[in-house]
Write a protein that holds these residues in place. Structure first.
Motif, mmCIF file in Angstrom:
data_model
loop_
_atom_site.group_PDB
_atom_site.id
_atom_site.type_symbol
_atom_site.label_atom_id
_atom_site.label_comp_id
_atom_site.label_asym_id
_atom_site.label_seq_id
_atom_site.Cartn_x
_atom_site.Cartn_y
_atom_site.Cartn_z
ATOM 1 N N ASN A 118 -7.499 12.646 19.332
ATOM 2 C CA ASN A 118 -7.429 11.333 19.948
ATOM 3 C C ASN A 118 -8.448 10.372 19.334
ATOM 4 O OD1 ASN A 118 -6.171 9.554 21.509
ATOM 5 N ND2 ASN A 118 -7.102 10.180 23.448
ATOM 6 N N LYS A 119 -8.540 10.438 18.009
ATOM 7 C CA LYS A 119 -9.461 9.551 17.310
ATOM 8 C C LYS A 119 -8.674 8.587 16.439
ATOM 9 C CE LYS A 119 -12.100 12.652 15.438
ATOM 10 N NZ LYS A 119 -13.149 13.343 14.716
ATOM 11 N N LYS A 120 -9.392 7.763 15.731
ATOM 12 C CA LYS A 120 -8.729 6.814 14.836
ATOM 13 C C LYS A 120 -8.173 7.555 13.625
ATOM 14 C CE LYS A 120 -8.780 2.442 15.392
ATOM 15 N NZ LYS A 120 -8.473 1.292 14.625
ATOM 16 N N VAL A 121 -7.270 6.899 12.954
ATOM 17 C CA VAL A 121 -6.612 7.510 11.809
ATOM 18 C C VAL A 121 -7.617 7.807 10.696
ATOM 19 C CG1 VAL A 121 -5.017 6.997 9.932
ATOM 20 C CG2 VAL A 121 -4.388 6.494 12.294
ATOM 21 N N THR A 122 -7.541 9.007 10.198
ATOM 22 C CA THR A 122 -8.432 9.380 9.106
ATOM 23 C C THR A 122 -7.928 8.743 7.818
ATOM 24 O OG1 THR A 122 -8.202 11.495 10.150
ATOM 25 C CG2 THR A 122 -9.692 11.384 8.279
ATOM 26 N N VAL A 123 -8.810 8.182 7.069
ATOM 27 C CA VAL A 123 -8.418 7.626 5.787
ATOM 28 C C VAL A 123 -9.137 8.391 4.690
ATOM 29 C CG1 VAL A 123 -8.339 5.551 4.382
ATOM 30 C CG2 VAL A 123 -8.095 5.384 6.856
ATOM 31 N N ARG A 124 -8.334 8.927 3.799
ATOM 32 C CA ARG A 124 -8.946 9.668 2.682
ATOM 33 C C ARG A 124 -8.425 9.126 1.375
ATOM 34 N NH1 ARG A 124 -8.543 15.928 4.680
ATOM 35 N NH2 ARG A 124 -9.160 15.512 6.808
ATOM 36 N N GLY A 125 -9.106 9.513 0.302
ATOM 37 C CA GLY A 125 -8.636 9.145 -1.041
ATOM 38 C C GLY A 125 -8.822 7.661 -1.228
ATOM 39 N N ASP A 146 -2.469 5.693 -2.116
ATOM 40 C CA ASP A 146 -3.743 5.022 -1.958
ATOM 41 C C ASP A 146 -4.526 5.674 -0.830
ATOM 42 O OD1 ASP A 146 -2.767 3.261 -3.824
ATOM 43 O OD2 ASP A 146 -1.922 1.928 -2.310
ATOM 44 N N ARG A 147 -3.797 6.105 0.194
ATOM 45 C CA ARG A 147 -4.471 6.782 1.302
ATOM 46 C C ARG A 147 -3.513 7.799 1.908
ATOM 47 N NH1 ARG A 147 -3.920 3.939 6.925
ATOM 48 N NH2 ARG A 147 -1.755 3.350 6.720
ATOM 49 N N VAL A 148 -4.096 8.796 2.545
ATOM 50 C CA VAL A 148 -3.290 9.845 3.149
ATOM 51 C C VAL A 148 -3.632 9.907 4.627
ATOM 52 C CG1 VAL A 148 -2.686 12.290 3.099
ATOM 53 C CG2 VAL A 148 -3.366 11.140 0.998
ATOM 54 N N GLN A 170 0.835 -1.194 0.000
ATOM 55 C CA GLN A 170 0.000 0.000 0.000
ATOM 56 C C GLN A 170 0.875 1.251 0.000
ATOM 57 O OE1 GLN A 170 -2.519 0.781 3.432
ATOM 58 N NE2 GLN A 170 -4.275 0.782 2.045
ATOM 59 N N ILE A 171 0.383 2.277 -0.667
ATOM 60 C CA ILE A 171 1.138 3.529 -0.712
ATOM 61 C C ILE A 171 0.426 4.548 0.159
ATOM 62 C CG2 ILE A 171 2.015 5.363 -2.186
ATOM 63 C CD1 ILE A 171 1.820 3.093 -4.417
#
Lengths: 288, 308, 245
Positions: free
Chosen positions: C238-245, C226-228, C30-31
């Motif tokens: 203090n939340k979960k990792v944001t996944v975009r794109g 693939d995600r940023v 994954q990139i």
């Protein structure tokens, strides 16, 4: 139309006959030749010139005695060359051991952890806080003078400045990206030390030695001159100079002049070579 | 009014090519460029294209083993080493690439005030720092205490305090994230709007494009095209030189594709011919020899035989 | 293999934290793009993940799925944990990865720096530099567009783009599981940048390598990844990792 502006420093356009590297090599060859000539003659000359021949004492320079003779009729040329040979040996040995101590101390300080660094730093400061000559006199006095005393004295007093430089160099080098990366590429500490660090230090060690060498000779001469170094029976430059001081007022100028000039020549030529090497390995001036 | 005009500038170095022999190598070759008052010209080039050398040549701070030929005119007057010395830090200002150009042992405020020879008053400095959003305590900081953004602003203020008429900035945006880069370029735009001539040297076309009046493309040590900034738009067909077009299409926001053909781009180093000829699709025999003439097209010029 | 970092923190002085509570996960193949404000410690994260420095708190762990035991075994990037292949950390300062036999092997996470000039020994020829970890095969060199003639030269004779290709060859020859590109092309012009990234993406796909792209260039990250991830925002919230794109 104005003429094109052409600004070119003399180093680039050949304003001097030779570029710096060529001059450096010529200086190095010349110094080496002087050194080997002195060593060669010093070792090859028969010891007979050192025998007292009272019938020819106090003769000014002549064809048969180029540097004249002293108050016991000894040939000053033989004495000077033999004395220089001894001085060069003492100087080389002292400079080499000094550099060796410096390398070990610098390496240990940079690589041996914090406590080692503190201890070595403390020792270095201790040695640097006392003038060379005082420590030297003390050490040779304790060791009872002679070649051994002088040699150890010089070796022990001349390493601190260089050890500091090596330590600083290594600390900086250790933090560079390529050295840090090397361990990530699976290379061991020993591999990194011998392939990355040591080759980087070698030129520094060489120049360090060349720089200490003239110092060592001068210090040897000066403590012998003070009577704490080599014994009066040995043909050392320091002895010759200190003895001839007594005869200067009686007009026997050649007793001090020729040996002094010879010492100066050797010291200056080494100084010059090491200065060239320093300029050539320094990145800021390497291409000039 | 043209503040700086560079005609046929070449910069060469003498280097050791083996242990004993020195050789003179050209690093800039027949460069042409001009900046007018109130103009911001961006000089774009890849690493090793000689961008920084251009700045150092104009300032007169080339290394000792370098020399130059050609003509540099400052307000119509020939830039001689004496003139450079006199103008440097006053009318000519350089915004260096990194903090390593600052004295690490001197407080920032003092250095900025002393830049360019003369000492400026504290109030002048204060108002300058306020303008760049630097708090007054920054004056007493040492260079290593500054963050990347602060450092950049300090460097810009160094060059602008003296009211320079020609400002040259060497890679002012490298290593900055997009917003900060934009802010930095905007500062230079402001300075240009106040009447200075600004030469912005960078490899980052994207960050300077919105603010530049004209873009000069450097390749292989020479300027191959000077075009108004708005030519760099759409699919880049307004650009005349194939290298400029390739540069434009290779941007991530455009096609992000390198030119076809050979995988690497290393300019031909010889003085004769076009430096891009090895990679150009329409290169002909004529591109290999002689000096490629400069051709004026609409608002800029290009050094290409095929340009129309 | 998966690279997991939990609650990473790094401080410059006793109470001067550069960052805290950073979580991130890299998956093979994954990139991932990493974005954050300048000065927030992006490069420090890269160095922690590649094992150059130790975090002040938290851990970075390489997790390997072991099929026959139906569970995961991890090897810490700091700490002395042995994984399946016998990689063992000799010291906690992270200097060496050792095989039981005493031979050293390249580390499975490799880092590419922003300034290639500083990442190569200026006194070595490129042949030696490129082969420092493992010998790269001809195919890799040609994929990266490395001219065989460069290998006989010293670093100062090459341009930044050419050196960066060589640094990539050196890292990729070790067949890493993860490659971290810390502003890898931000000193290079657009054409060289595009060429280098096309080559790296091809190799990553072919080897199933995970990529972490650190860059301030938004269009580039959008193009490549693939995600940023924005670990600073999530650390603050203090939340979960944001996944975009």
């Amino acid at each position: 139309m104005k003429p094109d502006n052409l600004a070119m420093p003399d180093t680039a356009s050949g304003g001097k006959w030779l570029n710096r590297r060529q001059r450096a090599v010529i200086a190095a060859i010349a110094s080496a030749m002087v050194l080997f000539a002195v060593l060669g003659f010093g070792l090859a000359l028969p010891g007979s010139g050192l025998d007292a021949r009272l019938e020819i004492r106090n003769q000014p320079p002549s064809l048969s005695h180029l540097f004249g003779t002293d108050w016991l009729g000894r040939d000053m040329l033989t004495r000077t060359l033999k004395g220089l040979t001894l001085s060069i040996f003492v100087g080389l040995a002292a400079a080499a051991s000094s550099v060796l101590i410096a390398a070990i101390m610098g390496l240990a300080a940079a690589m041996g952890g914090r406590y080692m660094d503190h201890i070595i730093g403390w020792i270095t400061d201790l040695f640097l806080s006392v003038p060379h000559l005082v420590t030297l006199i003390l050490i040779s006095f304790i060791l009872g003078g002679g070649v051994k005393g002088v040699l150890i004295g010089i070796a022990v007093t001349h390493w601190p400045a260089m050890a500091r430089m090596i330590r600083a160099e290594l600390l900086q080098l250790r933090e560079t990206d390529y050295v840090r990366l090397s361990s990530r590429l699976g290379r061991s500490r020993w591999w990194i030390a011998t392939r990355h660090l040591l080759p980087h230090l070698l030129p520094h060690l060489l120049t360090g030695m060349l720089l200490i060498f003239p110092h060592a000779i001068l210090h040897e001469a000066s403590i012998t001159f003070l009577g704490l170094g080599l014994s009066p029976h040995q043909p050392a430059i320091g002895i010759i100079l200190s003895e001839s001081m007594r005869y200067l007022s009686t007009g026997l100028w050649w007793l001090a002049f020729f040996p002094g000039a010879a010492l100066l020549l050797i010291v200056r030529s080494f100084d010059r070579v090491s200065e060239y090497i320093r300029l050539l390995i320094h990145p800021a001036s390497a291409q000039e | 009014m043209t503040v700086l005009e560079i005609r046929n500038l070449s910069v060469f170095f003498s280097r050791y090519y083996n242990w004993f022999r020195k050789r003179t190598e050209a690093c800039l070759n027949g460069l042409e460029l001009s900046v007018g008052a109130g103009q911001l010209v961006a000089v774009i080039g890849s690493s090793g294209s000689g961008k920084s050398l251009l700045a150092h040549a104009v300032m007169g701070i080339l290394p000792r083993n370098a020399g130059w030929s050609g003509q540099m005119l400052y307000k119509g007057e020939l830039l001689t080493p004496q003139l450079q010395q006199r103008l440097r830090g006053r009318e000519l200002a350089l915004v260096p690439q990194s903090v390593s150009y600052l004295n690490p042992l001197m407080q920032v405020g003092k250095q900025v005030r002393m830049s360019g020879g003369g000492v400026r008053s504290r109030t002048e400095l204060r108002s300058m720092f306020r303008r760049y959003g630097l708090e007054s305590q920054v004056e007493r900081m040492y260079p290593f205490q500054l963050s990347g953004g602060m450092m950049r602003r300090v460097l810009v203020s160094t060059a602008t305090l003296g009211g320079a008429e020609l400002i040259i900035a060497d890679e002012p945006t490298s290593g900055l994230h997009a917003e900060l880069a934009q802010e930095t370029v905007m500062r230079f735009r402001e300075l240009a709007d106040e009447g200075s001539a600004v030469l912005l040297i960078t490899h980052d076309l994207e960050s300077v494009l919105p603010y530049a009046d004209a873009i000069a493309v450097l390749y292989g040590g020479t300027s191959i095209e000077v075009a108004p900034a708005h030519y760099f738009s759409g699919d880049g067909t307004m650009l005349r030189h194939p290298y400029s077009r390739a540069l434009w299409t290779a941007l991530p926001r455009n096609e992000f594709t390198p030119p076809k053909g050979k995988p690497l781009v290393r300019p031909a180093r010889s003085a004769a011919g076009c430096p891009y000829r090895e990679y150009c699709e329409s290169a002909s025999e004529a591109c290999r020899s002689g000096q490629i003439p400069v051709r004026r097209v609409n608002e800029g010029w290009v050094r290409c035989i095929d340009a129309t | 293999m998966r690279l997991e970092a939990q609650q990473l923190g790094y401080r410059l002085a006793k109470d001067n934290w550069l960052f805290r509570n950073i979580d991130l996960t890299l998956e093979p193949g994954q990139i991932t793009g990493l974005m954050g404000p300048s000065g927030a410690g992006k490069s420090t994260i890269a160095r922690i993940l590649a094992g150059f420095i130790q975090p002040a708190e938290g851990s970075a762990v390489l997790k390997k799925a072991l099929q026959h035991e139906n569970r995961e075994r991890s090897s810490a990037i700091g700490g002395a944990v042995t994984d399946k292949q016998g990689w063992k950390r000799r010291r906690t300062d992270g200097s060496i990865v050792r095989k039981p036999g005493g031979n050293t092997v390249p580390y499975p996470v490799q880092l590419i720096f922003q300034h290639p000039e500083q990442a190569v020994n200026p006194k070595w020829k490129l042949q030696r530099i490129v082969e420092e970890g493992a010998k790269p095969d001809q195919e890799l060199l040609s994929l990266l567009g490395i001219d065989p003639g460069w290998l006989d030269r010293y670093p100062r004779e090459l341009s930044g783009g050419e050196l960066q290709r060589c640094c990539l060859a050196r890292a990729l020859a070790c067949k890493p599981s993860f490659l971290i590109a810390d502003e890898m092309t931000s000193m290079l012009d657009a054409i060289t940048q595009a060429q280098i990234w096309h080559a790296v993406l091809g190799i990553a796909q072919q080897q199933g390598m995970g990529l972490l792209v650190i860059s301030h260039d938004q269009p580039l990250i959008r193009r490549l990844c693939d995600r940023v991830i924005y670990p600073w925002e999530t650390a603050n919230e203090n939340k979960k990792v944001t996944v975009r794109g």
